[in-house]
Every structure is written in C-alpha cells, then in structure tokens.
Design a protein around this motif. Structure first.
Motif, PDB file in Angstrom:
ATOM      1  N   SER A 148       0.139   3.575  -2.582  1.00  0.00           N
ATOM      2  CA  SER A 148      -1.194   4.162  -2.395  1.00  0.00           C
ATOM      3  C   SER A 148      -1.063   5.426  -1.360  1.00  0.00           C
ATOM      4  O   SER A 148      -2.037   5.994  -1.328  1.00  0.00           O
ATOM      5  CB  SER A 148      -2.135   3.367  -2.048  1.00  0.00           C
ATOM      6  N   ARG A 183     -10.930  -3.372  -1.929  1.00  0.00           N
ATOM      7  CA  ARG A 183     -11.715  -2.348  -2.851  1.00  0.00           C
ATOM      8  C   ARG A 183     -11.067  -2.659  -4.172  1.00  0.00           C
ATOM      9  O   ARG A 183     -11.758  -2.296  -4.974  1.00  0.00           O
ATOM     10  CB  ARG A 183     -11.293  -1.098  -2.451  1.00  0.00           C
ATOM     11  N   ALA A 184      -9.994  -3.559  -4.266  1.00  0.00           N
ATOM     12  CA  ALA A 184      -9.419  -3.745  -5.498  1.00  0.00           C
ATOM     13  C   ALA A 184     -10.203  -5.024  -6.084  1.00  0.00           C
ATOM     14  O   ALA A 184      -9.976  -5.457  -7.311  1.00  0.00           O
ATOM     15  CB  ALA A 184      -8.012  -4.022  -5.472  1.00  0.00           C
ATOM     16  N   HIS A 208      -7.342  -4.417  -0.700  1.00  0.00           N
ATOM     17  CA  HIS A 208      -7.258  -5.561  -1.118  1.00  0.00           C
ATOM     18  C   HIS A 208      -8.928  -5.793  -1.733  1.00  0.00           C
ATOM     19  O   HIS A 208      -9.080  -5.756  -2.753  1.00  0.00           O
ATOM     20  CB  HIS A 208      -6.759  -6.778  -0.534  1.00  0.00           C
ATOM     21  N   GLN A 237      -6.292   5.117  -3.046  1.00  0.00           N
ATOM     22  CA  GLN A 237      -6.858   4.123  -3.899  1.00  0.00           C
ATOM     23  C   GLN A 237      -6.038   3.026  -4.016  1.00  0.00           C
ATOM     24  O   GLN A 237      -4.784   3.120  -3.813  1.00  0.00           O
ATOM     25  CB  GLN A 237      -7.054   5.042  -5.257  1.00  0.00           C
ATOM     26  N   PRO A 238      -6.518   1.727  -4.208  1.00  0.00           N
ATOM     27  CA  PRO A 238      -6.027   0.790  -4.753  1.00  0.00           C
ATOM     28  C   PRO A 238      -4.967   0.949  -5.549  1.00  0.00           C
ATOM     29  O   PRO A 238      -5.240   1.833  -6.537  1.00  0.00           O
ATOM     30  CB  PRO A 238      -6.742  -0.335  -4.860  1.00  0.00           C
ATOM     31  N   ASN A 239      -3.754   0.358  -5.606  1.00  0.00           N
ATOM     32  CA  ASN A 239      -2.763   0.711  -6.829  1.00  0.00           C
ATOM     33  C   ASN A 239      -2.674  -0.611  -7.727  1.00  0.00           C
ATOM     34  O   ASN A 239      -3.294  -1.581  -7.595  1.00  0.00           O
ATOM     35  CB  ASN A 239      -1.329   1.161  -6.212  1.00  0.00           C
ATOM     36  N   HIS A 262      -2.376  -3.877  -5.953  1.00  0.00           N
ATOM     37  CA  HIS A 262      -3.608  -4.484  -5.694  1.00  0.00           C
ATOM     38  C   HIS A 262      -4.365  -5.158  -6.600  1.00  0.00           C
ATOM     39  O   HIS A 262      -5.004  -6.134  -6.637  1.00  0.00           O
ATOM     40  CB  HIS A 262      -4.289  -3.554  -4.671  1.00  0.00           C
ATOM     41  N   ARG A 263      -4.586  -4.370  -7.650  1.00  0.00           N
ATOM     42  CA  ARG A 263      -5.377  -4.735  -8.835  1.00  0.00           C
ATOM     43  C   ARG A 263      -4.817  -6.187  -9.593  1.00  0.00           C
ATOM     44  O   ARG A 263      -5.689  -6.983  -9.836  1.00  0.00           O
ATOM     45  CB  ARG A 263      -5.509  -3.612  -9.769  1.00  0.00           C
ATOM     46  N   SER A 291       0.795  -1.315   0.005  1.00  0.00           N
ATOM     47  CA  SER A 291      -0.081   0.035   0.028  1.00  0.00           C
ATOM     48  C   SER A 291       0.835   1.201  -0.035  1.00  0.00           C
ATOM     49  O   SER A 291       0.423   2.398  -0.179  1.00  0.00           O
ATOM     50  CB  SER A 291      -0.919   0.212   1.134  1.00  0.00           C
ATOM     51  N   SER A 345       3.585  -2.475  -7.187  1.00  0.00           N
ATOM     52  CA  SER A 345       3.033  -1.870  -8.541  1.00  0.00           C
ATOM     53  C   SER A 345       3.481  -2.047  -9.638  1.00  0.00           C
ATOM     54  O   SER A 345       2.762  -1.809 -10.690  1.00  0.00           O
ATOM     55  CB  SER A 345       2.591  -0.497  -7.985  1.00  0.00           C
TER      56      SER A 345
END
Ligand code: OAD
Length: 242
Positions: free
Chosen positions: A26, A105-106, A103, A74-76, A79-80, A23, A227
């Motif tokens: 983020s 939210r992603a 996680h 925001q998820p980065n 996470h995505r 994170s 990321s």
C-alpha cells in the motif's frame, strides 16, 4: 499450501498476526527494511518515552507525516483477503502490530490493535483523548492545558501493550487451530510470542517474502508478498486452485 488449505477448511478457530509488511504494497514503509530509518533516526529513538521527552516536536513530525501517509494509502489485496477470510469463521481474530488503520478500512471486524492506532492522541497527564484528522497534531497543541503533553495513542518501546487487547490476543492464539503470521519480522515481543509461545497446537503458517526470526519454528512457510499469497489462499478455499 495444500496442507494449510486443508487445515483452514476444517478449522473453527483462526488467528492472524500481521506486521508492517502487509502494508508495504500500500506504499507504507516497513520498520526494518530498506528505508527503515526516518531521516537519520532509528525507530527506537522516536517511538519511546525518552525520545518524546527529548524532542516532542521531532516525534510529532514523524507521526504527522506517517498519519498523512496512512490516510493517502489504500488497503491492498492482502488486507482485503483477510477481511474476506474472516467471513468464513465464527471465531476469527486479527491481531495487528500496525497503527495504520488499513485492516479496519478493509473491513476486518474482530481486530486487535496491539500497538494502538494513529487515529487518536491522548494526554500524558489527564488522559484526555482527541481524534486526529489528516493534518495530525499541530505543534502548538502538544502542551495540554492540564500540564501534560498530547502523545499518539501508540505503544512505545518499553511500554506494556493495551491489557485487554493483549489478553484477547493470547486467548485467540491459544485456542486457534490455524495461525497465519503475515508481514512481520517477528522480533518485537510480546506480539511475536502469539505465533510461538502461545500457539499451542495451532498449525502456524508464515507469509513473508523473506526468512524471519520464527521461520524455522513454523509448520509452513509461504514465500511471497501478502497481496499475492493471501488472495491465493482465499481462492483455493473457494475451490479455484491457481
Ligand atoms: P519489520 O520492518 O520488522 O518487518 C517487516 C516484515 O515484512 C519483514 O519480515 C519483511 O520481509 C516483510 N515484508 C516486506 N514486504 C512484504 C510483503 N509485500 N508481504 C509480506 N511481508 C512483507 O516490521 P514489523 O514486524 O511490523 O512497533 O515490526 C514490529 C514492530 O516494530 C512495529 O509494530 C513497530 C516496530 O518498532 C512499534 O512501533 C511499537
């Protein structure tokens, strides 16, 4: 990277352990990195039953600030990428030490929050739970009507992990063919043991820009920010080597 991709291509069971480093991009601080102190306080001083007993308002000030920061963040891409990786496996488990909900939210579905979450406050006396909103818990609501105190639903130093989440995380680590360890210094136990003691025959890969307590013990080390490295792994699996 090559061997990891080969292992991920054939694996049926994948487990991921994450820590605050995922994170970082983020905008959320890690615990032991630069800025690891909050004001002048060490984490252990705030995230403990003794710290809460000593000064509940100080502890809630810290958590209320963090709660607000989590909601602004925001998820980065890291996470995505893990949420995307999950869609490739029938047996995929993400065990996180993070309490920031990024996680979730992603889009990660099989998520084990080993250290709890900052979405909920609960009473130390009667166990009553309430959801926190962006403003967190006002000081006047710390004392609960039952005589207990509202605390964050987070695991503090010296406390056991949520038993069901821990049981499922150990089982996932034990049956995993690949374990990814992302953005954690791997010094806080028992979570770190998922990547070592409970890893059995798994191919363990560490994704972290810096060396950690377990770097020497893993099969593969990918040095770089989550990321960047995680999306690269997903792209390689898709057959687009970068
Ligand atoms: P730490 O602060 O101990 O470690 C963060 C790790 O993230 C370090 O190894 C960094 O090198 C790495 N890192 C930094 N930026 C990164 C990036 N962009 N991509 C990938 N990795 C990066 O944090 P945790 O290991 O999460 O527990 O700490 C574990 C637990 O200790 C926390 O859950 C918390 C804390 O006390 C509780 O509050 C119960």
């Amino acid at each position: 990277m090559r061997e990891l991709i080969d292992r991920l291509r054939t694996a049926r069971s994948v487990t991921v352990l994450t820590g605050s480093g995922i994170s970082a991009e983020s905008g959320l601080p890690t615990f032991r990195g630069v800025g690891g102190l909050w004001r002048t306080h060490r984490v252990e001083e705030l995230a403990s039953p003794a710290g809460f007993e000593r000064d509940p308002q100080l502890v809630w000030t810290w958590y209320n600030e963090r709660n607000a920061a989590h909601r602004r963040a925001q998820p980065n891409a890291g996470h995505r990428a893990l949420a995307e990786l999950e869609t490739r496996y029938l047996d995929f488990t993400l065990a996180t030490q993070n309490v920031d909900s990024l996680h979730l939210r992603a889009g990660t579905r099989n998520l084990l929050e080993l250290h709890g979450s900052l979405r909920i406050a609960r009473c130390t006396g009667c166990g009553y739970e309430r959801e926190l909103d962006a403003s967190g818990l006002p000081f006047e609501q710390i004392e609960h009507t039952c005589g207990g105190r509202m605390r964050p639903d987070i695991v503090w130093f010296g406390e056991p992990l949520p038993p069901e989440a821990w049981r499922r995380a150990v089982a996932a680590a034990e049956r995993a063919e690949v374990i990814l360890v992302v953005g954690t210094s791997a010094v806080v136990y028992p979570a770190a043991a998922l990547a070592t003691r409970y890893a059995r025959d798994a191919f363990v890969a560490e994704i972290n820009p810096e060396a950690t307590a377990i770097s020497e013990r893993v099969a593969c080390v990918l040095r770089g920010p989550a990321s960047e490295v995680l999306p690269r792994i997903v792209a390689e699996l898709d057959g687009f080597p970068s």
